[in-house]
Design an enzyme around this catalytic site. Structure first.
Site, PDB file in Angstrom:
ATOM      1  N   LYS A  54     -31.232  41.081  58.420  1.00  0.00           N
ATOM      2  CA  LYS A  54     -31.014  41.311  56.821  1.00  0.00           C
ATOM      3  C   LYS A  54     -32.020  41.341  55.756  1.00  0.00           C
ATOM      4  O   LYS A  54     -32.527  42.745  55.184  1.00  0.00           O
ATOM      5  CB  LYS A  54     -30.361  39.860  56.438  1.00  0.00           C
ATOM      6  CG  LYS A  54     -28.590  40.862  56.453  1.00  0.00           C
ATOM      7  CD  LYS A  54     -27.777  39.134  56.667  1.00  0.00           C
ATOM      8  CE  LYS A  54     -25.737  39.320  57.496  1.00  0.00           C
ATOM      9  NZ  LYS A  54     -25.431  38.764  56.840  1.00  0.00           N
ATOM     10  N   GLN A  98     -25.207  32.522  54.581  1.00  0.00           N
ATOM     11  CA  GLN A  98     -24.621  32.804  55.552  1.00  0.00           C
ATOM     12  C   GLN A  98     -23.964  32.082  55.680  1.00  0.00           C
ATOM     13  O   GLN A  98     -24.426  30.786  56.066  1.00  0.00           O
ATOM     14  CB  GLN A  98     -26.304  33.223  56.926  1.00  0.00           C
ATOM     15  CG  GLN A  98     -26.039  33.077  57.994  1.00  0.00           C
ATOM     16  CD  GLN A  98     -25.310  34.918  58.104  1.00  0.00           C
ATOM     17  OE1 GLN A  98     -25.987  35.768  57.308  1.00  0.00           O
ATOM     18  NE2 GLN A  98     -24.677  35.038  59.249  1.00  0.00           N
ATOM     19  N   ASP A 121     -21.760  39.615  49.439  1.00  0.00           N
ATOM     20  CA  ASP A 121     -21.379  39.873  50.218  1.00  0.00           C
ATOM     21  C   ASP A 121     -19.582  40.240  49.765  1.00  0.00           C
ATOM     22  O   ASP A 121     -18.960  40.295  50.518  1.00  0.00           O
ATOM     23  CB  ASP A 121     -21.181  37.938  51.480  1.00  0.00           C
ATOM     24  CG  ASP A 121     -21.666  38.295  52.289  1.00  0.00           C
ATOM     25  OD1 ASP A 121     -22.004  39.165  52.684  1.00  0.00           O
ATOM     26  OD2 ASP A 121     -22.449  36.793  52.119  1.00  0.00           O
TER      27      ASP A 121
END
Ligand code: NAD
Length: 296
Positions: A54, A98, A121
């Site tokens: 990412k 994460q 997200d």
């Protein structure tokens, strides 16, 4: 194999190229680059790989990356403190924590602490609620990627029968919301669903997001259906003691019946990062009071 292979890598590259153009235009307009902060807690190797890729993609799109690596023993209070600092940092447009987090940390509390405007997200309850009510939201990257592939394959999906297998907040539920938003007729199946093969056999569109290697068999698929396989499962390879990746769908069987299918790897996976970049540049526009970029 009779099904068309849906090329997620090519679709993701196309989105990433468009994101890079939008980033360049944003920089010209505002004098700064959009910024994505990633937080990794602990040393889980798979999570470390995801966060690294990412970060790399962020740089390739011309965005700023701010990487925060915290030890496994980081307390919830310390993590919440970092999230607060990133919420207040004007250089940061997107915050990605994460998952999974270590067991001593309450994941829901951490997600709820992220500024919804920076929740790239799309996991914050405000964004989940906005998606469910049809308002502008930051949309979870993986189901958003699946929708992109479906629309590319089918054009309109209005009136199609779609079955989503899996009801997680990360994939299954937002996927169902997106499909309803496109006027599909949606069934969400899960671990308690009775006669799952029969339910799947009704579907023009099958989205498998279960986490069980090759669970969906070829004879569950209606001839001509489009199959999107979200699953990423590592299984032992037949001969050499190594492992290989398989999806939630028995690919070889399903590819004989479906009209189009995503492979694993190279299907849905690459879209997830592309949509993360897309969400970050969209968040940057909204935070700067600019209209959403038309090109994305
Ligand atoms: P999860 O474990 O949170 O949810 C799995 C869902 O499957 C649950 O809702 C459960 O009810 C359902 N389920 C379990 N067993 C079932 C059964 N026998 N029959 C029917 N339904 C059953 O998983 P998740 O986070 O939604 O991820 C699902 C899969 O997608 C995993 O393989 C994961 O690795 C993969 N994934 C891929 C990406 C990507 O970028 N491609 C992103 C996220 C998740």
């Amino acid at each position: 194999m009779t099904a068309r292979l849906i090329d997620g890598k090519a679709a993701a590259l196309d989105i990433r190229r468009r994101v890079a153009e939008v980033v360049a235009a944003f920089r010209t307009r505002t004098g700064r680059s959009p910024g994505l902060a990633t937080i990794l807690v602990g040393e889980d190797p798979a999570s470390a790989v995801y966060v690294r890729s990412k970060g790399k993609a962020t740089g390739e799109a011309g965005m700023e990356g701010f990487s925060h690596q915290l030890t496994e023993s980081t307390s919830e209070a310390q993590l919440l403190d970092l999230v607060e600092r990133l919420n207040a940092d004007d250089q940061v447009d997107g915050i990605l924590v994460q998952l999974p987090l270590p067991k001593h940390i309450d994941t829901d509390r951490v997600i709820a602490a992220i500024d919804p405007a920076k929740d790239v997200d799309g996991f914050h309850p405000v964004n989940a609620g906005r998606l469910a009510t049809g308002l502008d939201a930051l949309i979870p990257c993986t189901p958003f990627g699946c929708l992109h592939l479906l629309k590319q394959e089918l054009g309109s999906i209005a009136g199609k029968d779609a079955v989503v297998i899996g009801r997680s907040n990360i994939v299954g539920k937002p996927m169902a919301m997106l499909l309803i938003g496109e006027s599909a007729t949606v069934t969400i199946a899960h671990s308690k669903t009775r006669d799952l093969p029969d339910v799947v056999r009704r579907a023009d569109i099958v989205i498998a997001a279960v986490g069980r290697p090759e669970m969906v068999r070829g004879d569950w698929i209606k001839p001509g259906a489009v199959v999107i396989d979200v699953g990423i499962n590592r299984v032992p390879a037949a001969e050499d003691g190594k492992t290989r990746l398989v999806g939630d769908v028995a690919f070889d069987e399903a590819a004989k019946v479906a009209s189009a299918i995503t492979p694993v790897p190279g299907g849905v996976g690459p879209l997830t990062i592309a949509m993360l970049l897309r969400n970050t540049v969209v968040a940057a526009h909204r935070r700067s009071g600019l209209a959403d970029p038309q090109a994305l």
